[in-house]
Design a protein around this motif. Sequence first.
Motif, mmCIF file in Angstrom:
data_model
loop_
_atom_site.group_PDB
_atom_site.id
_atom_site.type_symbol
_atom_site.label_atom_id
_atom_site.label_comp_id
_atom_site.label_asym_id
_atom_site.label_seq_id
_atom_site.Cartn_x
_atom_site.Cartn_y
_atom_site.Cartn_z
ATOM 1 N N GLY B 22 16.916 45.455 5.181
ATOM 2 C CA GLY B 22 17.833 46.404 5.826
ATOM 3 C C GLY B 22 18.999 46.799 4.934
ATOM 4 O O GLY B 22 18.975 46.587 3.712
ATOM 5 N N ARG B 284 18.828 29.113 6.848
ATOM 6 C CA ARG B 284 18.461 29.741 8.117
ATOM 7 C C ARG B 284 18.722 31.244 8.006
ATOM 8 O O ARG B 284 19.486 31.677 7.159
ATOM 9 C CB ARG B 284 19.257 29.135 9.262
ATOM 10 C CG ARG B 284 20.764 29.104 9.033
ATOM 11 C CD ARG B 284 21.487 29.217 10.349
ATOM 12 N NE ARG B 284 21.146 30.503 10.985
ATOM 13 C CZ ARG B 284 21.352 30.775 12.276
ATOM 14 N NH1 ARG B 284 21.897 29.881 13.052
ATOM 15 N NH2 ARG B 284 21.034 31.971 12.766
ATOM 16 N N PRO B 285 18.067 32.046 8.861
ATOM 17 C CA PRO B 285 18.279 33.488 8.764
ATOM 18 C C PRO B 285 19.743 33.856 9.026
ATOM 19 O O PRO B 285 20.382 33.275 9.901
ATOM 20 C CB PRO B 285 17.371 34.060 9.855
ATOM 21 C CG PRO B 285 16.307 33.037 10.034
ATOM 22 C CD PRO B 285 17.015 31.719 9.851
ATOM 23 N N GLY B 286 20.249 34.797 8.238
ATOM 24 C CA GLY B 286 21.618 35.266 8.385
ATOM 25 C C GLY B 286 21.749 36.587 7.655
ATOM 26 O O GLY B 286 20.737 37.202 7.289
ATOM 27 N N VAL B 287 22.979 37.018 7.430
ATOM 28 C CA VAL B 287 23.205 38.297 6.753
ATOM 29 C C VAL B 287 24.150 38.067 5.579
ATOM 30 O O VAL B 287 25.250 37.549 5.760
ATOM 31 C CB VAL B 287 23.816 39.340 7.711
ATOM 32 C CG1 VAL B 287 24.140 40.629 6.962
ATOM 33 C CG2 VAL B 287 22.869 39.618 8.871
ATOM 34 N N LEU B 288 23.705 38.405 4.391
ATOM 35 C CA LEU B 288 24.536 38.248 3.202
ATOM 36 C C LEU B 288 24.210 39.346 2.192
ATOM 37 O O LEU B 288 23.037 39.658 1.978
ATOM 38 C CB LEU B 288 24.298 36.862 2.565
ATOM 39 C CG LEU B 288 25.066 36.596 1.256
ATOM 40 C CD1 LEU B 288 26.563 36.529 1.500
ATOM 41 C CD2 LEU B 288 24.582 35.299 0.603
ATOM 42 N N HIS B 289 25.254 39.877 1.570
ATOM 43 C CA HIS B 289 25.083 40.847 0.494
ATOM 44 C C HIS B 289 24.160 41.997 0.861
ATOM 45 O O HIS B 289 23.275 42.387 0.095
ATOM 46 C CB HIS B 289 24.585 40.151 -0.782
ATOM 47 C CG HIS B 289 25.620 39.235 -1.373
ATOM 48 N ND1 HIS B 289 25.304 38.069 -2.032
ATOM 49 C CD2 HIS B 289 26.963 39.303 -1.364
ATOM 50 C CE1 HIS B 289 26.416 37.474 -2.419
ATOM 51 N NE2 HIS B 289 27.435 38.194 -2.016
ATOM 52 N N GLY B 290 24.347 42.503 2.068
ATOM 53 C CA GLY B 290 23.666 43.734 2.424
ATOM 54 C C GLY B 290 22.291 43.610 3.028
ATOM 55 O O GLY B 290 21.654 44.609 3.332
ATOM 56 N N ARG B 292 19.433 41.118 5.648
ATOM 57 C CA ARG B 292 19.147 39.952 6.477
ATOM 58 C C ARG B 292 18.122 39.103 5.739
ATOM 59 O O ARG B 292 17.090 39.610 5.302
ATOM 60 C CB ARG B 292 18.600 40.367 7.849
ATOM 61 C CG ARG B 292 18.224 39.184 8.749
ATOM 62 C CD ARG B 292 17.637 39.658 10.063
ATOM 63 N NE ARG B 292 18.606 40.488 10.761
ATOM 64 C CZ ARG B 292 19.665 40.002 11.413
ATOM 65 N NH1 ARG B 292 19.873 38.706 11.481
ATOM 66 N NH2 ARG B 292 20.521 40.818 11.976
ATOM 67 N N VAL B 295 19.878 32.238 4.416
ATOM 68 C CA VAL B 295 21.127 31.941 3.711
ATOM 69 C C VAL B 295 21.502 30.475 3.909
ATOM 70 O O VAL B 295 21.032 29.825 4.845
ATOM 71 C CB VAL B 295 22.301 32.825 4.196
ATOM 72 C CG1 VAL B 295 22.002 34.302 4.001
ATOM 73 C CG2 VAL B 295 22.629 32.552 5.657
ATOM 74 N N CYS B 297 24.593 28.437 4.921
ATOM 75 C CA CYS B 297 25.942 28.585 5.480
ATOM 76 C C CYS B 297 26.256 27.419 6.404
ATOM 77 O O CYS B 297 25.367 26.674 6.801
ATOM 78 C CB CYS B 297 26.078 29.928 6.204
ATOM 79 S SG CYS B 297 25.082 30.110 7.684
ATOM 80 N N GLY B 301 29.271 30.026 9.977
ATOM 81 C CA GLY B 301 28.681 31.202 9.345
ATOM 82 C C GLY B 301 29.245 31.480 7.963
ATOM 83 O O GLY B 301 28.964 32.516 7.366
ATOM 84 N N GLN B 302 30.075 30.548 7.447
ATOM 85 C CA GLN B 302 30.603 30.732 6.086
ATOM 86 C C GLN B 302 29.534 30.327 5.075
ATOM 87 O O GLN B 302 28.911 29.284 5.214
ATOM 88 C CB GLN B 302 31.855 29.874 5.844
ATOM 89 C CG GLN B 302 32.922 29.981 6.912
ATOM 90 C CD GLN B 302 33.538 31.372 7.021
ATOM 91 O OE1 GLN B 302 33.186 32.288 6.281
ATOM 92 N NE2 GLN B 302 34.433 31.533 7.963
ATOM 93 N N ILE B 303 29.368 31.178 4.067
ATOM 94 C CA ILE B 303 28.393 30.894 3.016
ATOM 95 C C ILE B 303 28.911 29.696 2.220
ATOM 96 O O ILE B 303 30.097 29.618 1.883
ATOM 97 C CB ILE B 303 28.231 32.125 2.098
ATOM 98 C CG1 ILE B 303 27.827 33.361 2.924
ATOM 99 C CG2 ILE B 303 27.223 31.859 0.992
ATOM 100 C CD1 ILE B 303 26.595 33.214 3.788
#
Lengths: 266, 403
Positions: B22, B284-290, B292, B295, B297, B301-303
Motif C-alpha cells: 500500500g 507482527r503486522p504493522g505499518v512502517l515507512h509507507g 503495511r 514490524v 515494535c 506500537g513504537q518501532i
Amino acid sequence: MNRIDRRFNALKVAGRTGLIPFVTAGDPAPERAVDLMHALVDAGADIIELGVPFSDPMADGPVIQHASERAIAKGVGLVDVLAWVTAFRERDKDTPVVLMGYLNPVEIHGYQRFAAAAVTAGVDGVLLVDCPLEEAAVLAPLRKAGLKQILLAAPTTAPARMAQLCEAAEGFLYYVSFAGITGAGRLSTQDIATRVAELRSRAKAPVAVGFGVKDAQSAKAISEFADAVVIGSALVERLDGAKTAQDIAARVDDFLRPIRTALDAS
Amino acid sequence: MPSIQDFRQWPDARGRFGSFGGQYVAETLMAPLAELTEAYLRLREDPQFLAELDRDLTHYVGRPSPIYHAERLSQHVGGARILLKREDLNHTGAHKINNTIGQALVAKRMGKPRVIAETGAGQHGVATATVAARFGLKCVVYMGAVDIERQKINVYRMKLLGAEVVPVTSGSKTLKDALNEAMRDWVTHVADTFYIIGTVAGPHPYPMMVRDFNAIVGREARAQMLEQYGRLPDVLTACVGGGSNAIGLFHEFLNDEGVRMVGAEAAGEGIATGHHAASLAAGRPGVLHGNRTYVLCDEHGQIIETHSVSAGLDYPGVGPEHAFLKDAGRAEYVGVTDEEALEAFHLLARTEGILAALESSHAVAQAIKLARELPKDGIVLCNLSGRGDKDVHTIAAREGVQV
C-alpha cells in the motif's frame, strides 16, 4: 453535534479565526501534560492538537521528532495520551481535542479498542499522518464510533484528488502550506491564499492552515483567508525544557497570547 | 484481483500484496508517488528503456553472474550440493546495483537531476553513488551515525564517487532513521529529486519496482539451473533484511511448486534475547515507512531498535511481498544468529576462497543447515548477495584482531 463542528460554528458566528496549537503529548513533562492542555485553552486555543509520540515520525521535522523521542524516553504511549484527555475533560467539556500521530500505535492498540477508548476519553477527531484517503478503510471503526477523520491537503495535491478530499472532509480539512516537513521553510502567502480560497469554496468542512506558521505575524497573514491556523513546531520548541506547571503556563501564554490577539484583530 | 495461486502477479493496482504493502504516507508524498508510479508503469513496458537497462547490466554491472557449485563446502557439510548465485561478483560487489542502475535510469527518464538514498551497510549508498557518477546525477546519501562508524570504508568510497554522505543522528542512528531522513529530503525537494530506495520496502511502487530490478537474479538463476543441471533446485535461500536480494532470487521461482524458499533473517544474539532483527520470524503486522508489513515494535506500537552484526540486515521492517509470502505459506523465514553467520563466513572463506558479506553469510549459514537435511543429490541454491571486503574490519574487531 461533535465538539469540532460546534466550535467552528461558534467561530463563524463570532467572525473569528480558529487557533489550533499542536503539542507533543508528554513533552516537555509527562506529569504536566494535562496542565499544558488547560494552559493552551487559557491562552486562547480553540482546538487542541495532541501529538501521539511515535518512534519514526517520517512527516515531521527535527523539532517534533525530538519532542517525540523525549516523550518516548519517558515511557509515554497511546494509553497515557488517552488518560490525559480523560483527565482534561474533568474540567473542560467543550474544547475539541484531535489526536495527531501515525498509524502503527493505533494499529497495535487495535482499531476497535482504540475507537471505544478514545470516544470514552473525550477525543473528537484523529489525524493519522500516514493514512491517506486511499488507505482509510482501516479507520472505519473510528468513524463509526464518531471520531472525525481529519484529512490533509497539500500544495502538491492534484486537482482530481483535491475534489475527493473536499468531498470526504469532516471536522476540518488541514492544508499543509508548503510541500515539506513540519517546522521548516518559507511560505508564499499569495499562493496559499489562492489555494485555500478554492478549497474553502468546495470543502465540506472548514479549512485550517498549518506547517511553517511560527508567530503572530505569519498567523495573522494566514487568518485573512483560512478558517483556522495551526501552530506546531514553534510552540513545541518554546516549551522544551519547561518543568513546572507555572513555567509551562507562562511560556504558553507568552507564545500564544500575541497570536490570539493578532487573529482577533483581523 | 490477482489469483492467490499465481504468486507472480502481485501487487494489485493499489500496490497491495494481499493485505500488505500500500501507500501509507503523508499527503505531501501522494503526488510524487503517483508521478513515479505512472512513469515506472510506462517504462517497465518500454522496449527502449529495457534495452538500455540490459546494456548496462551486461557491460557495466557484468551480468550474468554465475551459479557456482561450492564443492568443498558441500563436501565439508556432507549433505546436498550447495550452489551459490554469485551476486558478489557484480560491479560494486553486491546485488544492490541491479536496482540502482534501474532506478537511476528511471530518474533520468523523469528528468530529475538529483538522486538521494538511504543506506545501512553502505552497499546501497555505494551502488547509488556509483550510478549517480555513471549518469552524471547529483547524489546525497543518508546514513545512520552508528552505521557510519561501522562502515567507514563504504563512507569513504561514496565520497570518492562524488556523493555527499549525511550522517543521521536521530532515533537509533541506523538504517530506519536514515530512511526517515531521506523521505523528508524527498518531500522537501520533490521537484528535482528522485529517491532511490534500496530495498523492497517503502510505499508503492517501490516494493514492486525494486523487486522488478532485482528479479534478474532469479531469472538468470532459473535459466542457468535448467541449462547446467537440467532441473530446478530443491530449495532457495537468501538473507532478508528489507528483502531485496531474497525477492530477487525468489520471484522467478514463485510458481514452481516444487521449489522451497527459505529466507534467513538476522537473529542477532538469539531471538529469545530480544537483540535481533527478525521482523518476519518474531514480529507482527504493522505499518512502517509507507507500507503495511511485519514490524518489530513494542506494546505501544513504537518501532524498536534492532540488532545484527551485519548493518544491512539491521532493519525493524521487511518488504511487504515477503510478509505476503509468509502468510500465504509460500516462503519460510527463519532466524540465523550472529554467531552462526560468522561461522559460515569463515567456513566459506576457507573451503571456497570466498569472503562473503556478513549479510550473505546468514544465507550461507542457512544453506548449510538446509543441505544437511537433504540427500546428496539434492540442490540448495543460495544467493551470495555481496562480497565481504567491507566487513573485514568489523570481523577483525569482533575477534580482537588489530588490522
